[in-house]
Design a protein around this motif. Structure first.
Motif, mmCIF file in Angstrom:
data_model
loop_
_atom_site.group_PDB
_atom_site.id
_atom_site.type_symbol
_atom_site.label_atom_id
_atom_site.label_comp_id
_atom_site.label_asym_id
_atom_site.label_seq_id
_atom_site.Cartn_x
_atom_site.Cartn_y
_atom_site.Cartn_z
ATOM 1 N N ASP A 29 4.739 -9.421 -21.973
ATOM 2 C CA ASP A 29 4.265 -8.294 -22.777
ATOM 3 C C ASP A 29 5.399 -7.324 -23.087
ATOM 4 O O ASP A 29 5.473 -6.769 -24.190
ATOM 5 C CB ASP A 29 3.139 -7.564 -22.047
ATOM 6 C CG ASP A 29 1.872 -8.397 -21.946
ATOM 7 O OD1 ASP A 29 1.637 -9.228 -22.846
ATOM 8 O OD2 ASP A 29 1.118 -8.224 -20.964
ATOM 9 N N VAL A 83 -1.578 -0.408 -28.633
ATOM 10 C CA VAL A 83 -2.057 -1.587 -27.917
ATOM 11 C C VAL A 83 -3.499 -1.347 -27.489
ATOM 12 O O VAL A 83 -3.972 -0.207 -27.449
ATOM 13 C CB VAL A 83 -1.188 -1.896 -26.676
ATOM 14 C CG1 VAL A 83 0.229 -2.258 -27.068
ATOM 15 C CG2 VAL A 83 -1.186 -0.716 -25.704
ATOM 16 N N LYS A 84 -4.186 -2.415 -27.145
ATOM 17 C CA LYS A 84 -5.546 -2.304 -26.631
ATOM 18 C C LYS A 84 -5.478 -1.931 -25.156
ATOM 19 O O LYS A 84 -4.915 -2.674 -24.334
ATOM 20 C CB LYS A 84 -6.290 -3.630 -26.800
ATOM 21 C CG LYS A 84 -7.740 -3.563 -26.336
ATOM 22 C CD LYS A 84 -8.470 -4.884 -26.574
ATOM 23 C CE LYS A 84 -9.912 -4.801 -26.095
ATOM 24 N NZ LYS A 84 -10.639 -6.080 -26.322
ATOM 25 N N LEU A 139 -2.034 -2.952 -20.854
ATOM 26 C CA LEU A 139 -2.670 -4.191 -21.303
ATOM 27 C C LEU A 139 -3.294 -4.965 -20.149
ATOM 28 O O LEU A 139 -4.096 -5.873 -20.372
ATOM 29 C CB LEU A 139 -1.642 -5.095 -21.993
ATOM 30 C CG LEU A 139 -1.095 -4.623 -23.338
ATOM 31 C CD1 LEU A 139 0.080 -5.499 -23.763
ATOM 32 C CD2 LEU A 139 -2.187 -4.649 -24.390
ATOM 33 N N ARG A 194 -6.534 -1.552 -21.481
ATOM 34 C CA ARG A 194 -7.462 -2.062 -20.472
ATOM 35 C C ARG A 194 -7.515 -1.129 -19.266
ATOM 36 O O ARG A 194 -8.565 -0.916 -18.681
ATOM 37 C CB ARG A 194 -7.055 -3.472 -20.024
ATOM 38 C CG ARG A 194 -7.140 -4.504 -21.128
ATOM 39 C CD ARG A 194 -7.012 -5.912 -20.586
ATOM 40 N NE ARG A 194 -8.128 -6.286 -19.720
ATOM 41 C CZ ARG A 194 -8.196 -7.440 -19.053
ATOM 42 N NH1 ARG A 194 -7.221 -8.327 -19.166
ATOM 43 N NH2 ARG A 194 -9.237 -7.720 -18.294
#
Length: 317
Positions: free
Chosen positions: A297, A244-245, A286, A247
C-alpha cells in the motif's frame, strides 16, 4: 542504512474486534479478534521492520501481560530488549462498529513505574550504537517528566539524532530542557502544548517558532485526514493525505513516523522522507484495527507525490 532504536515506556497489548452495534447493559458479542503488540515506540518499530529498516525496540513490561507482549513481538520477529517492571503491562481494547464504521477505543493508564525501573533504559540508550533514537508514547505514572529530555541529551552527546512523539508533560518538559532532531505532535498535542486551539495557519506559526527557537531541527504536525505539515530551518512543507477508503485510523501517526525515520536513516532527502511518511500514514487507514501500514500500500500511494523517487522507494520498501 543507519540503525534505529525505539523506546516505549508505557506499552500495551492491543486487542481489537468487530461488533454489529455498541449497546449499553446487554452483552455485545465480538468477532474477528486480533492481538497485537502496541504502544508508540513498539508500533514505530513494527513499521520500520515492515518496510525493511534496521530497528530494535526497547520497552518496559511486567507481569503475565508483559510476557504476552514479549511473545507477540517475538511472533512478529521484532528485535527487542524488555526491561522488567513490577507492575502489569496494560491491555487496551478497541472495537469497530460495523454499522457506523466508528472505532471505540478503551485505553487504561497503565502501571505506575519508579524512576529506578526506568534507569536501565537510559543505560541502553547510552551504549546502543543507533544513530536514531525514537521515544514515542505516553509516560507511565510516577516517572518524572524529564526522562525523555535526559535521553535526548545522551543521544546528542553521542552525536545521534533524537526523535520525540509524546504529549503532555513528556512533550513540554523535553522541549523546555533539551533539543531534539525531530518532534512529531498531532494537531491536538500541539494545541495542548501551546495552550489554545489552532487552525492550520497558527499551527504552522507554532511549528516555525519551535524551529526558530532551536528547540527542534524539524517539526512534523500530523493533522489526520487533512495531511501533515513539516517545518525545517530551510522550508515549510504542506502535503494533503491521499484520498483512500478509511477502515481504521488506529496507528496512522505511528506509521507516518516510522516510515519517515526509516527514510531519513536510509539517506533520503527530507522532502522525500516526509512524502513517504504521508504515504505510510494513509496506508495505515486502509487496514483494519491495530494492523499498521502494508508495504504494497505504501508503494501504491507514494508515487502520488509529485516528487516521487521510485528508485529510492525500491531500496527501502
Amino acid at each position: 542504512m543507519s540503525s534505529i532504536l525505539t523506546i516505549t515506556l508505557n506499552p500495551t497489548v492491543d486487542l481489537f474486534g468487530e461488533v454489529g452495534v455498541v449497546r449499553p447493559i446487554r452483552k455485545v458479542r465480538v468477532s474477528n479478534q486480533r492481538y497485537a503488540p502496541g504502544g508508540g515506540g513498539i508500533n514505530v518499530a513494527r513499521v520500520i521492520d515492515t518496510i525493511g529498516g534496521e530497528v530494535e525496540a526497547v520497552f518496559l513490561a511486567g507481569g503475565p501481560t508483559g510476557s504476552w507482549l514479549d511473545t507477540l513481538l517475538a511472533r512478529d520477529g521484532i528485535r527487542r530488549q524488555m526491561v522488567p517492571i513490577s507492575g502489569d503491562t496494560r491491555v487496551a481494547f478497541a472495537v469497530q462498529e460495523s454499522g457506523s464504521g466508528f472505532d471505540y477505543r478503551f485505553v487504561p493508564n497503565g502501571p505506575a513505574v519508579s524512576n529506578e525501573e526506568v534507569k536501565p533504559c537510559l543505560e541502553i540508550v547510552r551504549r546502543h550504537p543507533a544513530e536514531y533514537v525514537v521515544a514515542s508514547g505516553s509516560l507511565p505514572e510516577k516517572v518524572t517528566p524529564d526522562i525523555y529530555a535526559k535521553m535526548a541529551k545522551i543521544v546528542a552527546e553521542k552525536g545521534g539524532r533524537f526523535v520525540l512523539d509524546s504529549s503532555g508533560d513528556g512533550l513540554r518538559v523535553t522541549l523546555e530542557e533539551s533539543r531534539v532532531f525531530l518532534v512529531k505532535p498531532s494537531l491536538g498535542e500541539l494545541e495542548q502544548f501551546v495552550g489554545h486551539e489552532l487552525d492550520e495557519q497558527s499551527a504552522r506559526e507554532a511549528a516555525v517558532s519551535l524551529v526558530k527557537r532551536g528547540v527542534a531541527e524539524m517539526v512534523a504536525v500530523t493533522m489526520g485526514a487533512h495531511g501533515a505539515l513539516l517545518v525545517t530551518a530551510e522550508d515549510v512543507l504542506r502535503m494533503p493525505t491521499p484520498r483512500v477508503k478509511v477502515r481504521s485510523a488506529i496507528g496512522a501517526g505511528d506509521s507516518f513516523l516510522g516510515a519517515m525515520v526509516s527514510a531519513l536513516a536510509g539517506g533520503w532527502a527530507v522532502k522525500g522522507a516526509f512524502h513517504l511518511g504521508i504515504a505510510a500514514g494513509a496506508a495505515a487507514v486502509l487496514t483494519p484495527g491495530t494492523e499498521l501500514c502494508r508495504r504494497e500500500d505504501i508503494r501504491s500511494l507514494y508515487p502520488m507525490s509529485p516528487d516521487a523517487d521510485t528508485e529510492l522507494l525500491a531500496g527501502l520498501v
